[in-house]
Design an enzyme around this catalytic site. Sequence first.
Site, PDB file in Angstrom:
ATOM      1  N   HIS A  58       6.163  -0.129  -8.257  1.00  0.00           N
ATOM      2  CA  HIS A  58       4.742   0.253  -8.382  1.00  0.00           C
ATOM      3  C   HIS A  58       4.363   1.232  -7.265  1.00  0.00           C
ATOM      4  O   HIS A  58       3.804   2.298  -7.522  1.00  0.00           O
ATOM      5  CB  HIS A  58       3.874  -1.011  -8.328  1.00  0.00           C
ATOM      6  CG  HIS A  58       2.393  -0.757  -8.294  1.00  0.00           C
ATOM      7  ND1 HIS A  58       1.565  -1.067  -9.345  1.00  0.00           N
ATOM      8  CD2 HIS A  58       1.590  -0.232  -7.347  1.00  0.00           C
ATOM      9  CE1 HIS A  58       0.319  -0.725  -9.043  1.00  0.00           C
ATOM     10  NE2 HIS A  58       0.306  -0.223  -7.829  1.00  0.00           N
ATOM     11  N   GLU A  59       4.689   0.880  -6.045  1.00  0.00           N
ATOM     12  CA  GLU A  59       4.273   1.721  -4.912  1.00  0.00           C
ATOM     13  C   GLU A  59       5.024   3.054  -4.925  1.00  0.00           C
ATOM     14  O   GLU A  59       4.458   4.091  -4.605  1.00  0.00           O
ATOM     15  CB  GLU A  59       4.506   0.993  -3.582  1.00  0.00           C
ATOM     16  CG  GLU A  59       3.812  -0.368  -3.458  1.00  0.00           C
ATOM     17  CD  GLU A  59       2.319  -0.345  -3.733  1.00  0.00           C
ATOM     18  OE1 GLU A  59       1.689   0.710  -3.564  1.00  0.00           O
ATOM     19  OE2 GLU A  59       1.779  -1.393  -4.144  1.00  0.00           O
ATOM     20  N   ASN A 113       1.046   4.238   1.076  1.00  0.00           N
ATOM     21  CA  ASN A 113       0.997   5.345   2.031  1.00  0.00           C
ATOM     22  C   ASN A 113       2.190   6.262   1.764  1.00  0.00           C
ATOM     23  O   ASN A 113       3.319   5.793   1.619  1.00  0.00           O
ATOM     24  CB  ASN A 113       1.082   4.801   3.456  1.00  0.00           C
ATOM     25  CG  ASN A 113       0.155   3.633   3.665  1.00  0.00           C
ATOM     26  OD1 ASN A 113      -1.053   3.761   3.541  1.00  0.00           O
ATOM     27  ND2 ASN A 113       0.726   2.463   3.941  1.00  0.00           N
ATOM     28  N   MET A 134       0.837  -1.197   0.000  1.00  0.00           N
ATOM     29  CA  MET A 134       0.000   0.000   0.000  1.00  0.00           C
ATOM     30  C   MET A 134       0.869   1.243   0.000  1.00  0.00           C
ATOM     31  O   MET A 134       1.782   1.382   0.815  1.00  0.00           O
ATOM     32  CB  MET A 134      -0.925  -0.011   1.225  1.00  0.00           C
ATOM     33  CG  MET A 134      -1.734   1.261   1.424  1.00  0.00           C
ATOM     34  SD  MET A 134      -2.921   1.534   0.061  1.00  0.00           S
ATOM     35  CE  MET A 134      -3.054   3.324   0.130  1.00  0.00           C
TER      36      MET A 134
END
Length: 870
Positions: A305-306, A273, A271
């Site tokens: 990607h993140e 963040n 994720m």
Amino acid sequence: MPKETTHRLPGTVRPEKYTIELRPDLTGFTFRGDEFIAIRVLQPVKMIVLNASELEVTQATLQGRDGRLVPAKKIDQGKGTQRLRLTFGTLIPKGAATLHLAFTGILNDELSGFYRSRYTMANGTEGYMASTQFESTDARRAFPCWDEPAAKATFDLSLVVPNGMAAVSNTPIVQETDLGDGTRLVRFAETPRMAPYLLAFVLGPLEAIKGATREGTKIGVWALPDRIAHGRWGLEESIRVLEYLNEYYGIPYPLQKLDHLALQDFAAGAMENWGAITYRERILLFDPATSSAQTRQNIVDVIAHETAHMWFGDLVTMAWWDDLWLNESFATWMGTKTVSALHPEWEMWTQFLDAETVRGLVLDGLRSSHPIEVPVKDPAEIREIFDEISYSKGASVLRMLEQFLGEASFRRGLRKYLRAHSYGNARTEDLWRALEAASGQPVRGLMGTWTRQTGFPLLDVKVTRKDGNARITLSQSRFLYGHIIRVLKEKTRWKVPVNVARAGLRKPTSFLMEKGTASRSLGRSRRSPDEDWIKVNAGQSGFYRVNYPREEWDRLRRAVATGGLDARDRIGLQNDAYSLMLGGYLPATTFLELTSAYRDEDDATAWRLIADSLQDFETLIANDRYLDRFDAYGRDLFRPAGERSGWDPKPGEGHLDALKRTTVLSRLGHYADLDVLDQAAKRFARYLRDPASLHPDLRGVVYALVAQEGDEATYETLWGLEQKAALQEEKVRLLVALTRPRDKRLLEETLRRSLTDAVRSQDAVLVITNVATSRPGLGRDLAWSFVKENWDELYRRYAPSGFLIRRLVEIAQVFATPEAAKDVERFFRAREAPEVHRMVRQSVERIRVNAAWRMQNGKELARWFASHQG
Ligand SMILES: [Zn+2]
């Protein structure tokens, strides 16, 4: 200014800064919170409405410009609406004010919101830690807020943390105060303006290894102390990734630091963040002694990607979830681009076909698919669209667009877009406009046909050859698997960038097909008439399927067998053939004959996609009497590649050789190749005496094949190894192996154990889906019955994450009878489950396609297999 609707907050009040203090209790699994929200009232209101869910608000006070404190007259917690309505008994005037709220909440076990997580270390130490997962709509479970992506504000967060635990959030720690009771107050620097779903905080017994980019950004990788040494690969790669993206975007990374955290309980893969990316442990940690080449690659891929999201998604955020696709497609595309630049030898754009394009095409061939740009309202609808359309189709059409516009124009447009919307929000239209300005091309008109319509075209190719000259005529119609049930002519048209390759020519012929048909002369061939072939969608950057007349398929098949086509074209051809066959556009035997031509194939991705297509094929014929003939076909096809790969790495071989070995050996074992099974057994016996003897890339294969052939004793040995394993990568490999036995009782046992405390919640889904899909003839009934029997518990656990519950419903797609379709419909008719609404329809449609295919192909296949004995 948006009005309040069932899914949007009223636009009358805007948050500007949150000052939050949270005190988690890791034994009682609750937390207490105290929050000051600096707000701006845009028009006088009687009531302030914001989001809150599963929180108990005990106090609400408003302080206006005059400094007077006004306690709320009424605190309406709006059960079930996820809204908090505060009435102050007086009209709140326009201008600045501060809202003070006190509340309590639950550290849940649902992997979303502010949740607890059980950590286990190699030495047996266990305990609880806590972390967050807010996307899409779960920040409201941690603190009352305007939980919408456009409600950007700054956050000043403090956490009360037990001594002996680290605390990490989006920004660096600025202050720590010992509270004298075994805890300390940790305060983080105020964040830039950002969307609430991107806030994160983790507290646990974690340790970090650290580095920095050449621009001075501090990078950390965090994990439990017994495994933090395995963060080295992720740390090194994340530094390179950030440096690459700094340069690509032309905007320096906006925060002071970037942390990557490995969590044992985590629903998604990772994720984004802002400044504190969270991961499943097995997607961040690399143990050189046991981790596979695939893991090495996955880590870089997911980090890229993140990290791509740090700009695209975090610095510039979608205005509403309708544009989620833009976030996810973009990061998927950009991630591949980054890894491809850092590791050119991994051939990421070829692997992209398997990882993204094909997955997008597979879902989008269903009538029950949806357009990339799709209106969504409530949290369940939002969760539903984290799917292959938003990620994979979107990434594929961006790839197509970049190829069409050229890399330089695309990048110029993108930089323009990011600069224009930094710290703000944007819509799909804004990106198209920036790309139009940078390229001078009609991007909106082109892309609208791909993002606003469901589905994609099938290009039908006609070829006329005369005296060495060739002319192609293309016509487009919507590709639908349902074609096998009923032929429907649809008027949908796409603007299709077409590239055509031809035998002997280095450069493809390229043009934009804007109408229903198009015709082009391809000139004279440089090859003899027999060796001439024509391949449409050269390089496979187009998001569509292609069908040819019989004679052209024959030419292409010969070209494959003699190595005349590029790897991506070989892959595209085989994959198109499978889909065309399933949709009734192509005879099944043409597909099988074409696939036989790949015996000398050397590309790792090609083998993986061939393996996938045959795996799918097996679901169609799983209970037919020629299944053993099909096994023989599989052995014949994979054996030469297995022999070329061998079991042991050869000196100087590359990353892709390792991936290929894993694919072909595991397929050969699946098709019961005796030599491969024998090797697996020997290597497993040696492994039990000397664990270091088994190469990391072979572990998954060996465990699975030993389980496939093994008895109850073998099963328990593998289970024991799983329970003892420290790293999650190894645990997952062993769990997957336990879905492979041919003994139904053992499969049932695996299913039963998957829902006990012995298996982590997130991994149970993988276990259940693998039982269903890996040998469908054996496992699909068991797995589907298990899902039905345990539905209430599965729904409770996995609905909050959205995609995990969808995976479980997706299992149904391996059925191939009309009765199964009815059963699925009947089961869900009686159940309220909005998160899987779309997936149920997609699964039922898929089963009906499978069933129709069986009706039409069963007899011919029986004949074909009878005359092709392996
Ligand atoms: Zn993403």
